[in-house]
Design an enzyme around this catalytic site. Structure first.
Site, mmCIF file in Angstrom:
data_model
loop_
_atom_site.group_PDB
_atom_site.id
_atom_site.type_symbol
_atom_site.label_atom_id
_atom_site.label_comp_id
_atom_site.label_asym_id
_atom_site.label_seq_id
_atom_site.Cartn_x
_atom_site.Cartn_y
_atom_site.Cartn_z
ATOM 1 N N GLU A 1 -53.129 40.280 -69.064
ATOM 2 C CA GLU A 1 -52.941 39.831 -68.329
ATOM 3 C C GLU A 1 -52.453 40.481 -67.539
ATOM 4 O O GLU A 1 -50.949 41.774 -67.153
ATOM 5 C CB GLU A 1 -51.724 39.018 -68.088
ATOM 6 C CG GLU A 1 -50.729 37.768 -66.727
ATOM 7 C CD GLU A 1 -50.344 37.351 -67.480
ATOM 8 O OE1 GLU A 1 -49.831 36.755 -68.044
ATOM 9 O OE2 GLU A 1 -49.582 36.979 -66.067
ATOM 10 N N ARG B 1 -49.146 41.037 -84.681
ATOM 11 C CA ARG B 1 -48.567 42.196 -83.645
ATOM 12 C C ARG B 1 -48.078 43.403 -83.943
ATOM 13 O O ARG B 1 -47.218 43.148 -85.556
ATOM 14 C CB ARG B 1 -47.819 41.822 -82.735
ATOM 15 C CG ARG B 1 -46.639 40.293 -82.802
ATOM 16 C CD ARG B 1 -46.099 39.694 -81.048
ATOM 17 N NE ARG B 1 -46.127 41.041 -80.256
ATOM 18 C CZ ARG B 1 -46.193 40.216 -79.544
ATOM 19 N NH1 ARG B 1 -46.831 39.117 -79.553
ATOM 20 N NH2 ARG B 1 -46.095 41.621 -78.196
ATOM 21 N N LYS C 1 -44.129 43.017 -72.431
ATOM 22 C CA LYS C 1 -43.790 43.634 -70.550
ATOM 23 C C LYS C 1 -42.986 43.173 -69.892
ATOM 24 O O LYS C 1 -42.248 43.954 -68.901
ATOM 25 C CB LYS C 1 -45.497 43.293 -70.807
ATOM 26 C CG LYS C 1 -46.243 44.042 -70.444
ATOM 27 C CD LYS C 1 -47.561 43.327 -70.185
ATOM 28 C CE LYS C 1 -47.915 42.171 -70.282
ATOM 29 N NZ LYS C 1 -49.442 42.112 -70.402
#
Ligand code: ATP
Ligand code: MG
Length: 561
Positions: free
Chosen positions: A41, A267, A277
């Protein structure tokens, strides 16, 4: 150097559990060619966690002769920006990967997604819901309680089509209505409780401008985008495992061109490091760091500026493997990867961080000898020239008037070898009024160039630069941005910001680098002997006046970590 191992619940892991899956799909003919995608994104810069996903998706495609798309998952215009799109493209390329064709955007598919939403309405599988977000939350139930049907669930197809068209036409304010799938409010999987397909958002979009005031949800977008692109293996992180039934529900209920399969992996969590982020953005926005590419940031552009090589990051991702076990990777592994690569590839040079002037009193005035030193001890990288004359600099830390036991460097009356040069003896320390040593008077043994002195052993070797011909430079000593292994964990009432290491940056001015370093180009990397690995800063280096960033120390100085 031995390779450290990663500890996970599944033991030492460097395997990638997706390789055999892909191999089997190719062997069985299920797929003639694999297509993967990396779907960021564009709401921030890529970080080291993304590197794992990039190496995995592009790596599998490369290894098995397939393709990997870059797709911007751009369904949330309020937080997205062209700056991030550009940075993401740069970072993927820098890591050494190339996507197939042009970059894709989920927003490329907004028309198709809209049409599919209309089809779901027509099939009685979607409805316009007037519950406010708060009410919808109440109706949703919880993990232990089933949800309740929305009172708007049984609207007629005609009414739903009309309301959805008016949502699209901009008749209603943000948050007043949504389009939801009609699945099952009592499903134990919360994602299946009539999930939202479209929200009203009167927002300008970086790709589609003002064309839309309704935007599809992530869930309604992702799988269908995969299907449109012919993705075979849709690889995502484990938190999407519970979304898989919904991913499949959409594929089963829409006339999609193919049915990609979703696979989840764990992850990357790295100790001493933030990989969110949102938090990285907070560090930037609140000025705790100098920007997304601050060399202390866990962003790829930060590692790049710090001096990390793309190879080292790819090697690190290979070392940690891909599995479904949760665990925290030690940052020592990443540091191992960069030391390992730079040890083999970085030319050696000398730079004195805290210069102390040395006058060789018995060396003839005006005489200059050009000493030839190899650029690398093992690889053939040629030589660099180092002029030796009466005046030079050593590091102030390499002279001790009152040395501790075992000190092997220069002491009053003692001898030391200047790297690649002669053995010198300290005869006299000149001091300022405050008693600080400001200069050393030394003598050299002219019979020690390239050979041991006769009749005595000289143990210490120190680095130096000539007074004339060396260049003045700025050196930035970077350290870990966080001082605690789990920076997310804060004291009560505090935040991750409290764990910032106040000594993560030390700027040294007036350092002196050997003459060959005047030619250093931005991003050139070196081992400064005895000091560490350094990289000429990408932004602040000027021709003839490089600024050097410390990439990593020569050895792990965090003791045991
Ligand atoms: P963040 O939590 O930092 O915002 P994100 O998952 O929201 O990360 P995206 O831009 O959606 O960020 O991520 C793009 C891809 O990178 C996704 O497929 C995501 O699963 C993957 N990814 C993100 N963080 C990690 C991580 N720490 N380890 C491995 N893959 C990751
Ligand atoms: Mg995400």
């Amino acid at each position: 150097m031995s390779k450290p191992s990663v500890e996970t619940k599944e033991g030492t892991a460097a395997a990638n559990f997706l390789r055999p899956i892909v191999q089997a799909d190719l062997d069985s003919g299920k797929h003639g060619k694999i297509v993967t995608r990396f779907p960021p994104e564009p709401n921030g810069y890529l970080h080291i966690g993304h590197a794992k996903s990039i190496c995995l998706n592009f790596g599998l495609a490369q290894e098995f002769g397939g393709e990997c798309n870059l797709r911007f998952d751009d369904t949330n215009p309020a937080k997205e920006d062209q700056e991030y799109i550009d940075a993401i493209e740069n970072d993927v390329k820098w890591l050494g990967f190339q996507w197939a064709g042009e970059p894709h955007y989920a927003s490329d598919y907004f028309d198709q997604l809209h049409d599919w939403a209309v089809e779901l309405i027509k099939a009685g599988k979607a409805f316009v819901c007037d519950l406010s977000p708060e009410q919808a939350r109440e109706y949703r139930g919880s993990l232990t309680e089933p949800g309740k049907n929305s009172p708007f669930r049984d609207r007629s197809v005609e009414e739903n089509l009309d309301l959805f068209a008016r949502m699209r036409a901009g008749e209603f304010p943000d948050g007043t209505r949504s389009l939801r799938a009609k699945i099952d409010m009592s499903s134990p999987n919360m994602n299946l409780r009539d999930p939202i397909l479209y929200r009203i958002r009167h927002a300008h979009h970086h790709q589609t401008g003002d064309k839309w005031c309704i935007y599809p949800s992530y869930d309604f977008t992702h799988g269908q985008s995969d299907a449109i692109e012919g993705i075979t293996h849709s690889i995502c992180t484990l938190e999407f495992e519970d979304h898989r039934p919904l991913y499949e529900w959409f594929l089963d209920n829409l006339p999609v061109p193919c049915k990609p399969r979703q696979y989840e992996f764990s992850r990357l969590n790295l100790n001493y490091t933030i990989t969110s982020k949102r938090k990285l953005k907070q560090l930037v926005d609140e000025g705790h760091v100098a920007g997304w590419d601050d060399p202390r940031m866990s962003t790829l552009s930060g590692y790049r500026r710090r001096g990390y090589t793309p190879e080292s990051i790819r090697n690190f991702c290979e070392m940690i493997g891909v599995n479904r076990a949760s665990g925290v990777v030690d940052i020592g592994m990443l540091e191992f990867a960069i030391r390992d690569h730079l040890d083999a590839t970085a030319p050696r040079a000398m730079c004195v961080l805290k210069p102390l002037k040395v006058v060789i009193t018995n060396y003839p005035e005006g005489k200059v000898e050009q000493l030839e030193l190899p650029r690398h001890p093992k690889q053939d990288m040629g030589v660099r020239m180092l002029p030796f004359s009466r005046e030079l600099y050593i590091d102030a830390g390499d002279f001790e008037e009152n040395p501790p036991a075992g000190y092997k460097r220069l002491v009053p009356g003692g001898e030391v070898r200047l790297r690649g040069s002669y053995v010198i003896r300290a005869d006299e320390a000149i001091k300022d009024e405050a008693g600080n040593v400001v200069e050393l008077r030394c003598s050299y043994d002219e019979n020690t160039l390239g050979k041991n002195p006769e009749g005595r052993k000289v143990k210490g070797v120190i680095h130096w630069v000539p007074a004339e011909g060396s260049i003045e430079c700025e050196v930035r000593l970077y350290d870990r941005l966080f001082r605690s292994p789990n920076p997310e964990k804060a004291e009560e009432g505090g935040s991750f910001l409290d764990n910032i290491n106040p000594e993560s940056l030390l700027v040294l001015k007036g350092c002196r680098a050997e003459p060959s370093l005047a030619q250093a180009q931005p991003e050139d990397r070196f081992q400064f002997e005895r000091e560490g690995y350094f990289c000429a800063d990408l932004k602040d280096s000027k021709p003839g006046a490089p600024v050097f960033n410390r990439t990593v120390t020569l050895r792990d100085s965090w003791g045991g970590q």
